[in-house]
Write a protein that holds these residues in place. Structure first.
Motif, PDB file in Angstrom:
ATOM      1  N   LYS A   1       7.023 -27.347   7.131  1.00  0.00           N
ATOM      2  CA  LYS A   1       5.706 -27.030   6.563  1.00  0.00           C
ATOM      3  C   LYS A   1       4.689 -26.586   7.609  1.00  0.00           C
ATOM      4  N   GLN A   2       5.158 -26.226   8.802  1.00  0.00           N
ATOM      5  CA  GLN A   2       4.279 -25.682   9.833  1.00  0.00           C
ATOM      6  C   GLN A   2       4.664 -24.224  10.072  1.00  0.00           C
ATOM      7  N   ILE A   3       3.671 -23.407  10.349  1.00  0.00           N
ATOM      8  CA  ILE A   3       3.914 -21.979  10.565  1.00  0.00           C
ATOM      9  C   ILE A   3       4.019 -21.707  12.059  1.00  0.00           C
TER      10      ILE A   3
ATOM     11  N   GLN B   1       6.982 -14.380  11.209  1.00  0.00           N
ATOM     12  CA  GLN B   1       6.429 -15.656  10.769  1.00  0.00           C
ATOM     13  C   GLN B   1       7.548 -16.529  10.229  1.00  0.00           C
TER      14      GLN B   1
ATOM     15  N   THR C   1       8.447 -20.665   8.826  1.00  0.00           N
ATOM     16  CA  THR C   1       7.926 -21.966   8.409  1.00  0.00           C
ATOM     17  C   THR C   1       8.987 -23.018   8.672  1.00  0.00           C
TER      18      THR C   1
ATOM     19  N   LYS D   1       2.709 -20.869  18.273  1.00  0.00           N
ATOM     20  CA  LYS D   1       1.780 -21.247  17.211  1.00  0.00           C
ATOM     21  C   LYS D   1       0.748 -20.136  17.059  1.00  0.00           C
TER      22      LYS D   1
END
Length: 62
Positions: A50-52, A45, A47, A3
């Motif tokens: 909808k979370q990175i 990066q 996704t 994260k």
């Protein structure tokens, strides 16, 4: 995968796409290579739901 708060302060670049000489850790092990011969080159990066997240990419040392 990591994260954002786990890579804060890193000097490694954040990449949108990995380059041809970049490998993920699972790819290195599938190639029967020694992970100690590789170093983190940056973070890609991603996704997911909808979370990175950030996944480290490695390059061969030297």
């Amino acid at each position: 995968m990591l994260k954002g708060h786990e890579i804060l302060g890193t000097d490694k670049p954040i990449l949108r796409e990995r380059e041809s000489n970049h490998f993920f850790l699972d790819e290195i092990t599938q190639l029967n290579e020694n992970p100690e011969h590789y170093e983190v080159a940056g973070y890609v990066q991603m996704t997911i739901n909808k979370q990175i997240f950030y996944k480290p990419v490695y390059v061969k040392k030297g």
